[in-house]
Design a protein around this motif. Structure first.
Motif, PDB file in Angstrom:
ATOM      1  N   LEU A  21       0.979  -1.116  -0.162  1.00 52.74           N
ATOM      2  CA  LEU A  21       0.096   0.045   0.088  1.00 52.74           C
ATOM      3  C   LEU A  21       0.777   1.469   0.081  1.00 52.74           C
ATOM      4  O   LEU A  21       0.250   2.401   0.279  1.00 52.74           O
ATOM      5  N   THR A  22       2.278   1.104  -0.149  1.00 52.91           N
ATOM      6  CA  THR A  22       2.996   2.387   0.196  1.00 52.91           C
ATOM      7  C   THR A  22       3.734   2.263  -1.186  1.00 52.91           C
ATOM      8  O   THR A  22       4.267   1.454  -2.021  1.00 52.91           O
ATOM      9  N   PRO A  23       4.595   3.595  -1.547  1.00 52.93           N
ATOM     10  CA  PRO A  23       5.324   3.705  -2.748  1.00 52.93           C
ATOM     11  C   PRO A  23       6.717   2.823  -2.597  1.00 52.93           C
ATOM     12  O   PRO A  23       7.162   2.595  -1.546  1.00 52.93           O
ATOM     13  N   VAL A  24       7.051   2.534  -3.975  1.00 50.23           N
ATOM     14  CA  VAL A  24       8.340   1.826  -3.969  1.00 50.23           C
ATOM     15  C   VAL A  24       9.545   2.533  -3.431  1.00 50.23           C
ATOM     16  O   VAL A  24       9.505   3.648  -4.209  1.00 50.23           O
ATOM     17  N   PRO A  25      10.103   2.540  -2.937  1.00 53.85           N
ATOM     18  CA  PRO A  25      11.581   3.391  -2.536  1.00 53.85           C
ATOM     19  C   PRO A  25      12.502   3.343  -3.714  1.00 53.85           C
ATOM     20  O   PRO A  25      12.534   2.175  -4.670  1.00 53.85           O
ATOM     21  N   GLU A  26      13.005   4.408  -4.029  1.00 58.58           N
ATOM     22  CA  GLU A  26      14.147   4.208  -5.198  1.00 58.58           C
ATOM     23  C   GLU A  26      14.967   3.522  -5.063  1.00 58.58           C
ATOM     24  O   GLU A  26      15.613   2.669  -6.146  1.00 58.58           O
ATOM     25  N   GLU A  27      15.540   2.969  -3.838  1.00 59.59           N
ATOM     26  CA  GLU A  27      16.689   1.889  -3.781  1.00 59.59           C
ATOM     27  C   GLU A  27      16.142   0.544  -4.006  1.00 59.59           C
ATOM     28  O   GLU A  27      16.754  -0.407  -4.434  1.00 59.59           O
ATOM     29  N   ASN A 332      -0.402 -14.615 -10.052  1.00 62.76           N
ATOM     30  CA  ASN A 332      -1.570 -14.333 -10.141  1.00 62.76           C
ATOM     31  C   ASN A 332      -1.793 -14.096  -8.403  1.00 62.76           C
ATOM     32  O   ASN A 332      -2.614 -13.195  -8.191  1.00 62.76           O
ATOM     33  N   VAL A 333      -1.317 -14.950  -7.671  1.00 61.82           N
ATOM     34  CA  VAL A 333      -1.734 -14.827  -6.221  1.00 61.82           C
ATOM     35  C   VAL A 333      -1.194 -13.353  -5.767  1.00 61.82           C
ATOM     36  O   VAL A 333      -1.505 -12.849  -4.823  1.00 61.82           O
ATOM     37  N   TYR A 334       0.184 -13.231  -6.251  1.00 65.83           N
ATOM     38  CA  TYR A 334       0.625 -11.815  -5.959  1.00 65.83           C
ATOM     39  C   TYR A 334      -0.176 -10.914  -5.946  1.00 65.83           C
ATOM     40  O   TYR A 334      -0.103  -9.922  -5.300  1.00 65.83           O
ATOM     41  N   SER A 335      -0.464 -10.685  -7.197  1.00 67.39           N
ATOM     42  CA  SER A 335      -1.403  -9.478  -7.793  1.00 67.39           C
ATOM     43  C   SER A 335      -2.880  -9.336  -7.169  1.00 67.39           C
ATOM     44  O   SER A 335      -3.450  -8.428  -6.621  1.00 67.39           O
ATOM     45  N   GLY A 336      -3.515 -10.765  -6.931  1.00 66.64           N
ATOM     46  CA  GLY A 336      -4.507 -10.958  -6.304  1.00 66.64           C
ATOM     47  C   GLY A 336      -4.687 -10.208  -4.820  1.00 66.64           C
ATOM     48  O   GLY A 336      -5.422  -9.629  -4.347  1.00 66.64           O
ATOM     49  N   ALA A 337      -3.640 -10.771  -4.292  1.00 68.90           N
ATOM     50  CA  ALA A 337      -3.179 -10.200  -2.514  1.00 68.90           C
ATOM     51  C   ALA A 337      -2.892  -8.632  -2.632  1.00 68.90           C
ATOM     52  O   ALA A 337      -3.521  -8.176  -1.659  1.00 68.90           O
ATOM     53  N   LEU A 338      -2.525  -8.286  -3.470  1.00 67.33           N
ATOM     54  CA  LEU A 338      -2.390  -6.820  -3.639  1.00 67.33           C
ATOM     55  C   LEU A 338      -3.671  -5.762  -3.772  1.00 67.33           C
ATOM     56  O   LEU A 338      -3.935  -4.986  -3.088  1.00 67.33           O
ATOM     57  N   ALA A 339      -4.419  -6.675  -4.747  1.00 64.35           N
ATOM     58  CA  ALA A 339      -5.831  -6.016  -4.838  1.00 64.35           C
ATOM     59  C   ALA A 339      -6.612  -6.194  -3.608  1.00 64.35           C
ATOM     60  O   ALA A 339      -7.179  -5.171  -3.104  1.00 64.35           O
ATOM     61  N   LEU A 340      -6.788  -6.964  -3.021  1.00 63.89           N
ATOM     62  CA  LEU A 340      -7.344  -7.243  -1.738  1.00 63.89           C
ATOM     63  C   LEU A 340      -6.823  -6.405  -0.580  1.00 63.89           C
ATOM     64  O   LEU A 340      -7.713  -6.224   0.394  1.00 63.89           O
ATOM     65  N   SER A 341      -5.598  -6.373  -0.361  1.00 61.60           N
ATOM     66  CA  SER A 341      -5.104  -5.403   0.524  1.00 61.60           C
ATOM     67  C   SER A 341      -5.717  -3.869   0.367  1.00 61.60           C
ATOM     68  O   SER A 341      -6.127  -3.462   1.427  1.00 61.60           O
ATOM     69  N   ASN A 342      -5.496  -3.522  -0.887  1.00 63.05           N
ATOM     70  CA  ASN A 342      -6.084  -2.081  -0.911  1.00 63.05           C
ATOM     71  C   ASN A 342      -7.708  -2.219  -0.820  1.00 63.05           C
ATOM     72  O   ASN A 342      -8.224  -1.212   0.013  1.00 63.05           O
ATOM     73  N   TYR A 345      -7.879  -2.115   2.981  1.00 59.17           N
ATOM     74  CA  TYR A 345      -7.915  -0.827   3.672  1.00 59.17           C
ATOM     75  C   TYR A 345      -8.717   0.231   3.509  1.00 59.17           C
ATOM     76  O   TYR A 345      -9.195   0.997   4.355  1.00 59.17           O
ATOM     77  N   VAL A 346      -9.303   0.354   2.386  1.00 58.52           N
ATOM     78  CA  VAL A 346     -10.332   1.356   1.755  1.00 58.52           C
ATOM     79  C   VAL A 346     -11.663   1.043   2.507  1.00 58.52           C
ATOM     80  O   VAL A 346     -12.281   2.107   2.700  1.00 58.52           O
ATOM     81  N   LEU A 347     -11.761  -0.178   3.011  1.00 59.15           N
ATOM     82  CA  LEU A 347     -13.280  -0.376   3.420  1.00 59.15           C
ATOM     83  C   LEU A 347     -13.009  -0.225   5.120  1.00 59.15           C
ATOM     84  O   LEU A 347     -14.015   0.006   5.726  1.00 59.15           O
ATOM     85  N   SER A 348     -11.886  -0.545   5.656  1.00 59.31           N
ATOM     86  CA  SER A 348     -11.656  -0.632   6.984  1.00 59.31           C
ATOM     87  C   SER A 348     -10.701   0.271   7.578  1.00 59.31           C
ATOM     88  O   SER A 348     -10.926   0.595   8.678  1.00 59.31           O
ATOM     89  N   GLY A 349      -9.986   0.891   6.793  1.00 56.18           N
ATOM     90  CA  GLY A 349      -9.196   2.009   7.230  1.00 56.18           C
ATOM     91  C   GLY A 349      -7.755   1.167   7.945  1.00 56.18           C
ATOM     92  O   GLY A 349      -7.094   2.180   8.393  1.00 56.18           O
ATOM     93  N   ARG A 350      -7.698   0.068   7.878  1.00 55.66           N
ATOM     94  CA  ARG A 350      -6.246  -0.798   8.441  1.00 55.66           C
ATOM     95  C   ARG A 350      -5.580  -1.173   7.281  1.00 55.66           C
ATOM     96  O   ARG A 350      -6.009  -1.898   6.341  1.00 55.66           O
ATOM     97  N   HIS A 351      -4.232  -1.279   7.495  1.00 54.71           N
ATOM     98  CA  HIS A 351      -3.345  -2.043   6.772  1.00 54.71           C
ATOM     99  C   HIS A 351      -3.167  -3.423   7.017  1.00 54.71           C
ATOM    100  O   HIS A 351      -2.603  -3.632   8.113  1.00 54.71           O
TER     101      HIS A 351
END
Length: 477
Positions: A21-27, A332-342, A345-351
């Protein structure tokens, strides 16, 4: 000692979370060469070969490749534009709509649509693996075998998906090569042992008698368009790690070529070209008669691609196919988990912990298998593709067009009603146009409607003063 354990646990959690849920750091940014293995891994899969077999059955080899090329150009253009937004912001494809197009709560729509799409593809891949396994061992389709095979597959995907993009990339780069080498061996055997030529395979006519040729072509384009929408979002999840625009272009181009050109061509080479050998095997093993051999081989090509690996490459080939298939399921699991994470968060306010989202994604996958998503794949891809391409176009319109006349506010809107309303309008109209045959390419219609309507509505009516949440919303950024 407790402090060391705490630090180790913290590093493990950070690896699993993978900037969900956070930006990827430059490093942590990567080269285009490094990242391009990921879309290549997504596109070289059993399901893609199955889709290629379905495409050939519906419209034949030539029109199948034409449809792939046409959709590929469209997907490449949108994919590069959307992927560049992900690179600039460093955010995943389902977090971006918070800031461009839908707002904080509104981005639940994009997360839900993409989550359902990508987990549906995960489920469909599992179904193809399951039926291939039954064919290889001669097992019946029973409740016990379903529990055993789907349970083991789920366990493997969870374990391999836990450690984020580093593990995913390492898995994909090696296994893409394994999969392509296996297909090369099968191709060599097909054209060395059967009277079929490459010309025969690439000029194969449609074998479907359902609907007119025009209607079947529209079905194929809709299927590829929906799949292309998922590819754009998956690529954006990788493009957020890109160092520059060139890397984004490399990721987008690789995904399109592998999915819409190479994937279809490989399906034609192996499935269409291998029909004679597969048919002969089915007759020899008593699973078909000489009169039904071609139809039986065609049925395997569109429902049980794994059987082709068993017949044409033996036990070792089947084992290598199984190992190689892990790459696409991990992705597929990787991207699916990212979608569910957001979405969480947007429904509950929790990371949420991404490990929990990995488990949830696989649980939903099993429910979708039980609901028979594989049998409804064509319509499933076409309908969801309209919505997914629509919110991709929203983000592009917001970032490249609207921001030129009205800078985005420092906070994040709770709901971007202009975007939500435009997406709903575009999706309904595009669906009705496609269903009634007025304009059959729903994903194209939704794109055009959004790009025209959203800038006008947004510049006239939004954002409303006081609609932003600068504290908690920006914290996740």
């Amino acid at each position: 000692m407790p402090e060391e354990n705490a630090r180790a646990a913290g590093r493990l959690w950070q690896a699993i979370d993978d900037n969900s849920l956070t930006p990827v750091p430059e490093e942590e940014r990567k080269s285009g060469w490094y990242l391009s293995w990921l879309p290549a891994g997504i596109a070289t899969s059993l399901l893609q070969l199955t889709i290629a077999g379905t495409i050939t059955a519906l419209v034949g080899s030539v029109l199948g490749l034409v449809a792939g090329a046409l959709v590929g150009v469209f997907v490449m253009a949108l994919g590069w534009l959307f992927g560049n937004i992900a690179r600039v912001e460093g955010l995943s494809s389902t977090v971006l709509p918070r800031f461009y197009g839908l707002g904080l709560r509104g981005s639940a729509i994009s997360s839900l649509a993409f989550g359902v799409m990508i987990i549906g593809l995960l489920a469909s891949e599992n179904v193809v693996l399951y039926h291939g396994t039954l064919f290889a061992f001669g097992w019946p389709d029973s409740t016990g075998n379903r529990v055993l095979i789907y349970g083991l597959l789920t366990l493997v995907w969870v374990l391999l998906s836990m450690f984020g993009i580093k593990m995913v990339t390492r898995t994909s780069s090696v296994l893409v090569v394994v999969f392509l080498c296996l297909l090369a061996y099968m191709t060599f055997r097909i054209y060395g042992e059967s009277p079929v030529t490459l010309a025969d395979a690439f000029t194969q006519a449609s074998t479907s008698v359902v609907g007119s040729e025009e209607a079947r072509f529209f079905t194929v384009v809709g299927m590829l368009g929906g799949q292309g929408g998922a590819l754009i979002l998956v690529n954006a999840d990788y493009a957020r790690y890109a160092r520059g625009k060139g890397a984004v272009g490399g990721v987008s181009l690789t995904g399109v070529i592998m999915l819409d050109i190479v994937g279809i061509a490989l399906g034609i080479l192996v499935l269409t070209g291998g029909n004679k050998l597969v048919g002969d095997h089915l007759v020899a093993s008593g699973q078909a008669t000489p009169e039904t051999a071609v139809a039986a081989a065609g049925a395997l090509a569109t429902h049980n691609t794994g059987a082709y690996f068993v017949i044409l490459s033996g036990v070792l080939g089947f084992a290598l196919m199984y190992v190689a298939q892990t790459k696409v399921q991990v992705l597929n699991v990787y991207s699916g988990a990212l979608a569910l994470s957001n979405l969480c968060y947007v429904l509950s306010g929790r990371h949420p912990n991404r490990l929990v989202m990995i488990l949830v994604a696989n649980a939903i996958c099993l429910l979708m298998i039980a609901a028979g998503v594989f049998e409804k794949l064509s319509g499933f891809l076409s309908v969801l593709g309209i919505v997914i391409i629509g919110f991709i176009a929203l983000a592009i319109a917001d970032f490249y067009l609207v921001s030129r006349w009205r800078p985005r506010p420092p906070g994040v809107e709770v709901v971007n009603w202009a975007g939500v309303g435009t997406l709903a309008f575009a999706s309904v109209v595009a669906y009705l146009l496609a269903e009634t045959g007025v304009f059959p390419f729903g994903f194209v219609a939704s794109t055009v409607i959004v790009l025209v309507v959203y800038p006008l509505v947004r510049l006239r009516f939004g954002p409303r003063p006081g609609a932003e949440e600068p504290a908690e919303a920006v914290a996740a950024r």
